[in-house]
Structures are given as structure tokens and as C-alpha cells.
Write a protein that holds these residues in place. Structure first.
Motif, PDB file in Angstrom:
ATOM      1  N   MET A 127       0.782  -1.222  -0.070  1.00 50.22           N
ATOM      2  CA  MET A 127      -0.030   0.029  -0.047  1.00 50.22           C
ATOM      3  C   MET A 127       0.968   1.178   0.287  1.00 50.22           C
ATOM      4  O   MET A 127       0.266   2.311   0.092  1.00 50.22           O
ATOM      5  CB  MET A 127      -0.809  -0.054   1.358  1.00 50.22           C
ATOM      6  N   TRP A 128       2.094   1.008   0.225  1.00 48.01           N
ATOM      7  CA  TRP A 128       2.825   2.355   0.192  1.00 48.01           C
ATOM      8  C   TRP A 128       3.566   2.382  -1.322  1.00 48.01           C
ATOM      9  O   TRP A 128       4.056   1.639  -1.947  1.00 48.01           O
ATOM     10  CB  TRP A 128       4.048   2.050   0.940  1.00 48.01           C
ATOM     11  N   ASP A 134       8.433  -9.262  11.042  1.00 48.57           N
ATOM     12  CA  ASP A 134       7.475  -8.197  11.019  1.00 48.57           C
ATOM     13  C   ASP A 134       7.479  -8.117   9.697  1.00 48.57           C
ATOM     14  O   ASP A 134       7.164  -8.704   8.531  1.00 48.57           O
ATOM     15  CB  ASP A 134       7.800  -7.171  11.750  1.00 48.57           C
ATOM     16  N   ASP A 135       7.242  -6.621   9.117  1.00 46.43           N
ATOM     17  CA  ASP A 135       7.180  -6.419   7.752  1.00 46.43           C
ATOM     18  C   ASP A 135       8.181  -6.796   6.840  1.00 46.43           C
ATOM     19  O   ASP A 135       7.974  -7.036   5.639  1.00 46.43           O
ATOM     20  CB  ASP A 135       7.186  -4.753   7.619  1.00 46.43           C
ATOM     21  N   SER A 185       9.295  -9.838   7.300  1.00 44.57           N
ATOM     22  CA  SER A 185       9.248 -11.419   6.915  1.00 44.57           C
ATOM     23  C   SER A 185       8.419 -11.679   5.892  1.00 44.57           C
ATOM     24  O   SER A 185       7.951 -11.125   5.224  1.00 44.57           O
ATOM     25  CB  SER A 185       8.368 -11.910   8.256  1.00 44.57           C
ATOM     26  N   GLY A 221       5.671 -13.008   5.852  1.00 46.03           N
ATOM     27  CA  GLY A 221       4.579 -12.997   5.854  1.00 46.03           C
ATOM     28  C   GLY A 221       3.980 -11.569   5.083  1.00 46.03           C
ATOM     29  O   GLY A 221       2.721 -11.415   4.922  1.00 46.03           O
ATOM     30  N   ASN A 222       4.623 -10.745   4.734  1.00 47.24           N
ATOM     31  CA  ASN A 222       4.612  -9.753   4.105  1.00 47.24           C
ATOM     32  C   ASN A 222       4.414 -10.295   2.766  1.00 47.24           C
ATOM     33  O   ASN A 222       5.279 -10.575   1.999  1.00 47.24           O
ATOM     34  CB  ASN A 222       5.628  -8.777   4.235  1.00 47.24           C
ATOM     35  N   ASP A 223       3.362  -9.957   1.878  1.00 56.47           N
ATOM     36  CA  ASP A 223       2.868 -10.400   0.807  1.00 56.47           C
ATOM     37  C   ASP A 223       3.956  -9.878  -0.520  1.00 56.47           C
ATOM     38  O   ASP A 223       4.051 -10.535  -1.426  1.00 56.47           O
ATOM     39  CB  ASP A 223       1.484  -9.503   0.606  1.00 56.47           C
ATOM     40  N   GLN A 239       6.015 -12.436  -1.740  1.00 52.65           N
ATOM     41  CA  GLN A 239       5.502 -13.402  -2.955  1.00 52.65           C
ATOM     42  C   GLN A 239       5.275 -12.922  -4.477  1.00 52.65           C
ATOM     43  O   GLN A 239       5.568 -13.421  -5.401  1.00 52.65           O
ATOM     44  CB  GLN A 239       4.256 -13.903  -2.454  1.00 52.65           C
ATOM     45  N   ARG A 240       4.948 -11.470  -4.123  1.00 53.61           N
ATOM     46  CA  ARG A 240       4.746 -10.710  -5.457  1.00 53.61           C
ATOM     47  C   ARG A 240       6.178 -10.751  -6.007  1.00 53.61           C
ATOM     48  O   ARG A 240       6.324 -10.775  -7.355  1.00 53.61           O
ATOM     49  CB  ARG A 240       4.153  -9.469  -5.262  1.00 53.61           C
ATOM     50  N   GLN A 257       7.847   3.006  11.461  1.00 53.72           N
ATOM     51  CA  GLN A 257       6.607   2.561  10.564  1.00 53.72           C
ATOM     52  C   GLN A 257       7.146   1.136  10.037  1.00 53.72           C
ATOM     53  O   GLN A 257       6.179   0.241   9.763  1.00 53.72           O
ATOM     54  CB  GLN A 257       6.357   3.591   9.423  1.00 53.72           C
ATOM     55  N   LEU A 263       8.112  -1.922  11.005  1.00 52.80           N
ATOM     56  CA  LEU A 263       7.868  -2.518  12.289  1.00 52.80           C
ATOM     57  C   LEU A 263       9.105  -3.449  12.374  1.00 52.80           C
ATOM     58  O   LEU A 263       9.392  -3.879  13.646  1.00 52.80           O
ATOM     59  CB  LEU A 263       6.584  -3.579  12.101  1.00 52.80           C
ATOM     60  N   SER A 277       1.620 -10.470  12.082  1.00 52.02           N
ATOM     61  CA  SER A 277       2.045  -9.435  12.363  1.00 52.02           C
ATOM     62  C   SER A 277       1.422  -8.106  11.408  1.00 52.02           C
ATOM     63  O   SER A 277       1.235  -8.431  10.415  1.00 52.02           O
ATOM     64  CB  SER A 277       3.688  -9.179  12.482  1.00 52.02           C
ATOM     65  N   GLY A 318       2.815  -6.221   9.921  1.00 50.18           N
ATOM     66  CA  GLY A 318       3.742  -6.400   8.562  1.00 50.18           C
ATOM     67  C   GLY A 318       2.809  -6.705   7.558  1.00 50.18           C
ATOM     68  O   GLY A 318       3.357  -6.729   6.250  1.00 50.18           O
TER      69      GLY A 318
END
Lengths: 359, 359, 359, 359
Positions: free
Chosen positions: A1-2, A199-200, A202, A204-206, A209-210, A304, A306, B202, B204
Motif C-alpha cells: 500500500m505504500w 514483521d514487515d 518477514s 508474511g509480507n505479501d 510472494q509478489r 513505521q 515494524l 504481524s 507487517g
């Protein structure tokens, strides 16, 4: 989103046309002056991102640099963050004015401050050596330091040389401390990125994968055109921390596969990947880090990004576990707040106090 | 990037039409049978997600349940994961056949297994009490357990009652262990979700910002229609762990604000939020957890939900720090692999061995 | 193996006979002066260690205290370590001279520094409230602060009041920060003891069993006569952190039994015991700690008391996990080295900068 | 305070005079038999502690070993603790009877169990290689395994070979897993000592200073005569983990100096020392450990050796951080309680299930 254009990174592009203009900018005959230089950087040659093998840098020369032609000075290198350039120091944080004030008040000795540009198409090379993004650590520690010691009157000695950085530059400063202790002896990392993968940062941040889904040049161009911050930053991280010259178009290894939208980790690749990040490198670098004349980290709890507070705290803990002296400042504030005032009130005085300034 | 229809969650919807059919399914007169029941669940009344206040459940009755009408049995409750229902146990993992085999081989005593449905529009209520998603912990521990003890011949005693769950259900099992030790005394959590807020759980993960950006019913409907796994799961988490009956349309509190695409954390709200997750609740619940007859966790290192291995390991460490006996199994495998075989070879025998079966 | 007479604690007993003599001692008409006072301390009444209910304290009044009779001053309380008294500040670390210099150089504003005595027969009461050793936290925060604000021209406000301590006093400063945030707003703990129970403070230290073996007054007297540091310090810890008015002769609870020379831990007693130590108290005190105007810890990696570096690092990590701003200094040096120079160069300037000094 | 004679270690010396007697002991023609063997152990030659270069071992041969002369068997090596010998397995824990029962009930396949003696004058060599105490790891993995595979009908393959140990032997089993994965593929450590240097194993334990104070043979003899457990165990640890052939009379390096009764740590020596302990070795050994067919640890929370529960928990966490599959059992009980029943009910079945038993 950034989106990159609105992502809140620090500086706008600025143009430094000439030292005279800059001197005029400082508006003060008693202050120092800033010049800009182009430095050959053979360490960057052959990188696969088409970054030029020349470093641009702004250099602050202290008030008496010209008047006292026999005098030498300690040097501080100042490393900017991702998607930035040295304009952030000069325009946003007004570092030349800060230095003028600190020198005038006797808070710090007269010193030279060197502010290189270190961006690339993915935001930056993280001041690391990589066959893909270029040997940025060597470009700073060898090419730029060599140039500065040759062209300017410096105390060309590790004890009189510091490195300070913010965000990607904070990572860079710590990386140089761990790997090039014969060059730098005082280090301050402000809100350093990329110390740990969580956190951001990892998977786990989409964005991971993109980025990993890019298989050809068109998809890469689409990702770039899209302008989202994280996927492009991921490309910068992969090319700097996990480069693979055999893997076009990204030339980097992702430590996972994606199957039906889900991440499948690969143990050996994940090992190699994580081993490149500082929380896992403290042990091996412990003697280098212990020998620093000064080692400090600071972070705002409201960052920001994380992973930066959690990574900084974990890095401090690893330093402690390895019995490495350091200072940790944890404060209320975000990624950009307080950076200027901390440089002036805390970082530069602390760094300068630890630099050797031979009589 | 995970679409709900292709997100890899476990079961497809199945319909259990009648006990007789199920008995036929088992195809074995010597096996147990499965019936389905509807259980009044006043604990769910008034929830704001329009979940009905009736629980559906499948109940496995062991081979000799009917033949020995004076005999009572211990009971195991089996809790499914997000976006699933009891079909996952019956069709995918073939739990009735597993139980038949284990009982036939003398590996476990005859026992009753109760498999409730616990889904809602956001995937599930996490077997927690919430004024928004409903008091699911009470629905299980009071309404369902009360019903089962009343309608079936059970040893209606905490020492003869276990709870086992997978993923969201693994969280649920641990939550019930921490809060309702007078009801359950043996607990096994398979790949439990939501023990700590990190990695893909998270902030993130972009899904948090997407969910937090919902301000009206249309935006909520768009998010639901979009069918992405994580944003909808976030709605489930917020309504279950951080409910706020005054905050339509989501009725949940996010512990951050979003300003120009960046997360701004709020200390007090973040405190309250994190305090609701198990790694922070072990200390307060330590006496409850110590009194378990059995407490175990297992996790596959290759879990697609990255927070599950890290959270499980951290939870085990907190248990150790509070001197709480437990078993931890860390194995190679992902979120779904090995679940069936582990139930058969490890979980059910281990749980059954610890249940009291009075003569 | 540490005998009290040779145990390396800091000060020898000194006698401060009169303010005039002390003024003379400073040898400088432009410096401040030190007076000693006796302060009624009802908070200590009824303690079972026969500590008097009067506090002695040395008070530094800054150079212009007398010349400017309408002026008020901020106040710093300075807490000494185990088996010490305020002589350590005055004779060993020469705090009055340090303050004179810092004030003369404009590094700190003129301020009052209050140095109480807080020893007892076991070395000290840890500045904690205990029915056995006395309510030392209240004695400082209520009795002493009340007396100082009444008898001297202070800014009698939390924002103008700091507490600094070393070793046991470092613990004391943090304990007051956590429990009395309405009294103190700036805190620096130098080499704080007793933040966590590990290393030399763990039950692995034989001293615990020796202290726990005391069952009557004769054995207690023998232990005292023996003069070993650790067993007596253990008595101080037990009476301050784990008091039991029903358990003579020690009046403290040990969280273990000893059977055939081996420790048998008791879960519930061990819980209660550990819960009294700061690493376990950060979460509950997080709002108090977040509201500090300044919170800092420093420790030498070579501290002879091995639990002090590990405890300080763990405490910092807990602060970070609870998002509490703070500064951590980890340096090369032992329990006593650098304390004086750090007070002068780092601690007092940092503390003073954060104190409110109304115009 | 622990005297060796009353220190609670497990076995008394026993004499196994002949296999026949032992067979008679089992009192059951259908059970296995135990023989004792002497095994040349060149790996121990030249050790400075005068340990003989011969290993004694008791070997359990399963019931059908003699009747089925063409059949081969998997092998489990069982390692005893400090100050013990194989008598602990045979007399105290009645391992032969346990194996007879498990085999008779079909819980485990018929297997050979090898129980070596591994004591020395300081309690044992920790199954490690050391130029001072001898190359005990090689003595087990090469000399003993070679002898057994040569003299008995074994499946002489890593997949059919396990190692199990208790206390010092638990450490030994993990050390062999980390360093000799080509020999052992299944490992269970019961209450393993020495995984991390903390609590009673930390330098906060006075025993370290007492051992380090030994400067000549007389003082060494006095320490030995004194018979205290910890100082002698420290000698065993130093000679095994930190040997120095140039440093008589102890021939070990202590990572600290003692000055006026206080410990002065030496950074480089402390680094080297800690690097020898398992929690610091998991990363380097991660591929070896990941390739185990089975890796498990168990510990009682009430272990008298306080570092054992904390070290076991920390080791498990390191395993998890390196993504190494394993099982952790944390239970109520002390160093010796439940060992026999756990061997029978949990350890042997779990180990045997993971051993390859070719048709």
C-alpha cells in the motif's frame, strides 16, 4: 500500500550545482562548506543492475579547512537510507548547519563529513558486497575512503574515522563495523533496517510472494511500474543479500517456493538467507565489534517499518550475549522523527568524542 | 494472494444426513457410529455477526456404546480450524475410522469424541468469548459439554475430559486450558494459530491495513466479496480478540492508525491487543496449566502460516519459564501434512492415556 | 569466598561530623556544601531487624543555595549499594567535587543532591517495602522526599525530581520508578543488582543453601560472624524480597527445601519469589515506566557480580518488549570501575538535562 | 555442600561376574541376557588422567539372539551419568527387565543395548574428545561401535543405531548427534547436563573458584580428598571442555582470573569456553541434527542440578530457531525420578520405532 511517490521516504531529489552555491546556502562565512565530488568506484564494476561505477558524494569541509592548510581532520561517513541520496542530509536534516553550530559551540572538533549517494534501481545496494548489485561495502571502505584520504587532509587512520547511517544506512554502518574494522572504529546506526527478518520484513509480507512471482523481464517491469514500496525493496534486498548471477531476470534467490499461493520454505536456502543478516553474524564478528571505540544504536518505538525496533532490540541483545560494549537508545518516535535533533544533540557529539584527533 | 476458494484450507462442506447413514459409512458393525446433533448455545446469543445460537456437532460413539447401556465413557472434544467445520475430521482425516482402529487394537479405551462446528462469517470465533463474535469458549465449555454430559453416558468429570484442536482449534484448546481448567484436563494443540502476533500475523502483513481501512458496510462487503484469506481472517481475529461493540461496521479495535499508508501504533491499544494473545497469558494462567493431566503442542516447521511455528516455539518457552510441564513436537511438514497420521499414532493415544477411565 | 572485610565493596566507614567541616573539605568558596541530616522515617518503624526509624543523609547544596535565598532547585536522590553508606559518594567518588565542576562548567544546572544511608545488618533493605526489613521505598519516597521538600528550597514536583543508584541502589532506583512514578520522573541505574535471579544470584550459589540451613539464633549468629559476603547478602534479599513475619529467626521464605544437600524447589513459592524481581514486573509497571522523562541503565561487562550484566541486559529487553523508551549503556569495566567518571561525564548531565527547572 | 558419598548420584558399584549369573538374574528363560565385555579403546590412549585405554561395557542381547543365529539386530547405546557406571542401568533402573517386557509385549523389536562405562577420576569425560581426559567421543563412536559391529550380529548401519543418555550421558548423546551423524541417527537425551553454562554450572557457583585456585598437586589432592561434588565435577568439565596440556596440575583453562576473591572474566577465553557448549553449537551442527531420524530431550522441572532444566529449554529453543525437528518433554520430577518408567514407557518405544529394522 505504500506507493513510492508517497511512501514517506525522506528526501526529494535535489541538485547540488557547485560548492560556491552551497557555501552561499550556509549563509555564514564562519561555517564550513559543502562540495560535491565524483569518485571512481571500481568495486561497483560489472554489477548487473547497471549502476554506474562512480560514486557521487557531498563533502562537508569544516570552517578552518581552508584557512589552516597544514591541519588534518577526522572524518565521519554518513550513509543515507533506501530510495534516498545525500540530499536528505543536506536539505532535510540540514547537517551542514548542524555541524557549523556544533563546531562553533565547541561541542565537536572540526571534522570532515562525507555523504555518498548509494541508491540503485531498487532503492539501494545496502552498502554490501554483491555480484549482482555491486560491491558497495568495498566501494565505501576502499574506493571512497581512499579517495577522501588522498584528496583531503584527513587523519587517515581507523581511529579517526567513523561511519553513521540511517535506516538502510544504519544497516550499512553496522555491516561495515562487522566486516571492515580496520577502516572504521566508531559507529552509530540510527533506526537501522534489516538486522533481522521479521514483521514487515518477514515472508508474511505479501511483497515477498509478489517479488518472487516475477519470472520474466515484462513482469519485472510491471512490478517496477507499479511503484509499490515493499516489492521493489524486496528486490533490493534479494539482489544485495541473496544474489544469484545465474537467475535472471531478478538475479536473486528467494528462500521459498510458492505453491498454490502458499509459501514452501526450503531449509538449506533459508539457512543461507538468514545467515546473511546481522543478528546471525554478531558471533562471528564479535572481536571486530568489541574493538570498536564506539558502537551505538538508536530506534524509535513507533517506527513505521515494524521490523526496525524489534530487529534493533534483538541485535542489542546479541551484542550483550557476546559481551560487546555498546549503547542502545530506545525512544518514542517514528522512522523520521527526531533524526535531525538526535544527530545534533546526541549522535555527532558522541561520535566525535570517540574519534582520535591527534595534536 | 490467498483466495478463499483456493486457500488450501482443509475440508469441503459435507452433509451428514443421519446417524444411520454414518454407521453404514463406517461399513463395520464392530466400529463406532457418528451422529449429528444441534445444541442450544445461549452463550452465543446477541453476537453481532449473526451467528446462530445453536451449535452443530458430530459425535462419535464408540463400538460398545449401545451394547453396554450401563457403561460410561471419557470424552474428547475436537476443534476444527478457520473456515472449516466438522467435515474436516470426518471426511478429510477420517477420524471415525482412526478411532475404530485404535479401539480395536487396544491402543485407546472406548471413548466419545465430540466435533463441534465453530465457523462464522469471518472463518470462526476462535473459541473465545467476545461480545461481538459471541462467547464461543462458554458455548463449548458450558453449553456443549453440558449437553453431552446430559444426553450421553459420559464420565462427567474434568479428569475424563480432553480437548484437542488444530490451527484455530489448537488455539481454542489452549485457550480453554488456560481459562477453563475445571472443565478440561488434557489438551493437545496441533499447529495452533494465534499464540503470538508475528510473521504473517504481524501488522507487517498488508491485510491488517486493508481490514482497518474498512469504514462502512459497502467497503466491508467489498472486502468479503474479494475473498482474500488474510483480510477476512483479520476481521475474525479483531472481532474475537479485540472486540468493540461501539465501532461499526467491523465492531473491532485495531491497535494502530494508518496515516498516509503507514502504520502508527498506539501504545495503550497495542498493550491491550497483545495482552489477549497466549504468549502473554501463560504467567497468569500458570496454575491452571500446571494442573493439567496432559498438555502438548505439535507443529510442522514448514507451516504455510509462518507465525504458527514461531508462536508455538515461543509458547513452549514461556511454559518452560513458568515451570509448566508439557510436550512439544517439532516435525518436518506443513500445516496439513501428517495431521491424520499424528492423530492416530501420537495424539489420540497420548490423550487417551492421560484421561481418567474409572472402573 | 568473599569475606566482608575484603569483599571489595566500595566505601570504608566515614564520619561526617558537621556541615562546616564538610564545607571546609570542598576547599572552595565557590563550590557547594554538604550537610548531614537525620530524618524521621516512620516507614521503618516496627521492622524486625532493629534498624532505627531514622534516616541519615548527606545533602549537597549547590553554590548559590545560600546566596540566592528565593531560588528553588531540582533534586537528585543518590542511592548507595549493599554494605555501603553515603560515604561512598563523598569520599570514594567525590560527588560534591564532581557537582561543583559540572555546575561551574555549565554542564548541569544548580541542583540539590540527597544521599541517604540505607544499610542494615544484612547490608541493606534494597529500598523496598518489607514488614521484616522495613518499608524502605516509603522511607525514601515519602519520609525523605517530604523532609527535603519541607526543609529545603526545592521544586517539589515529580518533574524536577530524579533518583540515581548504584548496585543495590540501582535496583532501588528502578523499583522506585516502577512503583512511585508520582515521585520520581528521571532514573539512572548504574550496575543495578537483583533484576533477575540468575548466575551468582541463582540457587546454584551455595550461599542460598547455607542461609536456608539457619534454623535458630545461634546458627544465624555463626553465619553473621563468619562474615562471608553472599550468605549475608542472601539474608538481606530474603528479608526484603520474600519476608515472612512468622518465620524466625530469619523471617524470610526460601522458595526451596533442602533434602540431603539437594535443592527441592516448590512451584508456588518459587512463583511468588520470582514475581518480586524486576524482569517479571516490567509488564505490570509499563505505564509507569513509559511516563518517565528519562530511564537509563548502565553496566560493565566485567562486573564481579555475574548476575548484574545478564540481569541488566534482560531488563532492557523486557523494556523493549513492552515498548518502553530507555537508554542502555554496556561498557568494558567491572562493578566499580568507571563509576565516578560515568557519573561526571554521562549520568549527571543526562539526568540533569531531563529534569524540569522552571524559570 | 554435596559430598560425593551422599551426593545422590545414582548407582552403587556393582560387580557383574558372569553372563550366566545375569541370565539367572532375569529369572526368565524367555528374556534376554547381559554380558560384560572389555573393549580396546585406542582413542583414550595418552590421556593425562590415567584413565585406562580399555572400555568396559555391559551388553544386552535380546531373547532370540542365540536361537536365531542368522538374524541381525539394531543397536542402542546407553550412556550413564557422572560418577556412575553401567550398574546404574542394570541394578537401579533394571533396564534388562524393561527390555524383556517391551520385547515380550511387542512394544519394541528385539534389539541389542550396549552400556559402556565412561567414568574417570573426575566423574567422567563427558563423551567428548579431549587431549587431557581422552577422546571419549571417538572411543564410543569408533572403538566401541566398531567392536560391537564386529563381535555381534548387528545391522551395522547408521539408520539402525541409536544413542540414549542420562545427565552427563544426555550431553554425550547430543554431542554425538551433533558431531557423528554418520554413526547415530536416533537420539534421546534424558535430563542432559551441560547444554548451557548457567545456574549451578555458572561461575556464580563457588566451586569454580575453588577448583581454579588449585595450583599444585597437593592442593589438587586436598580438593579430591574433600569429596565435594561440584569442585570435582568442575575439574571434569574443565578437562573435557577446556583442556590445556600445558597447564598442570589440572591441565585445563579457566576462563577467568580470581583477584581478591572476585572473578575477572577474560573475553577471549570466555568466548572459547562458551563456544564448546551445545547451545552455541546448534547452528554449526544444524544439518547434522536435521538429518536425525529422531531427536528428543526430556527434563524434570525439579531437577536438583538447576542448569539442566534451563539448559534443556534453551537448547530446544535453539533447535527450533534452526528449524530442527525434535521432541521436548518437560515433566514434574527431579533428576532421578521417573527415569526408569520413562525409559520403559516413552524413550525405548520412541527410539525403537525410529530405528530401521531391515527385513
Amino acid at each position: 500500500m505504500w506507493k513510492l511517490l508517497s511512501c514517506g521516504l525522506i528526501s526529494a531529489l535535489i541538485v547540488l550545482s557547485s560548492p560556491d552555491q552551497l557555501l552561499a546556502q550556509t549563509g555564514d562565512q564562519t561555517g564550513g562548506r559543502v562540495i560535491d565530488v565524483d569518485v571512481p568506484a571500481p568495486a561497483l564494476r560489472g554489477n548487473l543492475l547497471n549502476s554506474p561505477s562512480t560514486l557521487s558524494a557531498a563533502i562537508y569541509l569544516p570552517p578552518n579547512y581552508d584557512q589552516q592548510p597544514d591541519r588534518s581532520f577526522p572524518v565521519v561517513y554518513l550513509l543515507h537510507g533506501i530510495f534516498d541520496d545525500y540530499g536528505v542530509w543536506i536539505e532535510n536534516f540540514e547537517v551542514p548547519s548542524i555541524l557549523d553550530r556544533l563546531i562553533a559551540e565547541g561541542e565537536i572538533p572540526e571534522l570532515i563529513m562525507v555523504m555518498p549517494n548509494a541508491g540503485n534501481r531498487y532503492g539501494g545496494g545496502y552498502y554490501r558486497n554483491s555480484p549482482v548489485s555491486g560491491n558497495w561495502a568495498d566501494a565505501i571502505a576502499d574506493n571512497l575512503v581512499g579517495f577522501v584520504d588522498e584528496q583531503f587532509r584527513t587523519f587517515a587512520d581507523v581511529e579517526s574515522r567513523a561511519v553513521v547511517g540511517h535506516s538502510m544506512g544504519g544497516y550499512g554502518a553496522l555491516n561495515l563495523a562487522m566486516t571492515r574494522p580496520e577502516i572504521f572504529s566508531v559507529v552509530w546506526a540510527l533506526s537501522p533496517c534489516c538486522l533481522a527478518v521479521n514483521d514487515d520484513l518477514s515472508f508474511g509480507n505479501d511483497a515477498w510472494q509478489r517479488a518472487a512471482a516475477v519470472t520474466g523481464p515484462d513482469a519485472l517491469q510491471d512490478l517496477m511500474d507499479d511503484g509499490d514500496f515493499y516489492p521493489i525493496a524486496v528486490l533490493g534486498i534479494v539482489t544485495a543479500f541473496s544474489p544469484d548471477v545465474e537467475a535472471p531476470p531478478i538475479y536473486g534467490d528467494f528462500p521459498f517456493d510458492t505453491v498454490r499461493g502458499e509459501i514452501i520454505l526450503d531449509d538449506a536456502a533459508f539457512d543461507r538467507f538468514l545467515d546473511e543478516f546481522p543478528v546471525r553474524q554478531v558471533r562471528e564478528a564479535r572481536e571486530n565489534l568489541r574493538n570498536m571505540r564506539g558502537l551505538a544504536l538508536g530506534v524509535g518505538l513507533g517506527d513505521q517499518f515494524l521490523h526496525i525496533p524489534t530487529g534493533t532490540l534483538e541485535f542489542s541483545q546479541r551484542l550483550g550475549a557476546e559481551r560487546i560494549p555498546h549503547r542502545l537508545d530506545v525512544y518514542a518516535g517514528d522512522h523520521r522523527q527526531h533524526v535531525g535533533e538526535r544527530l545534533e544533540n546526541i549522535v555527532f557529539p558522541w561520535v566525535a568524542e570517540r574519534l582520535s584527533v591527534p595534536e
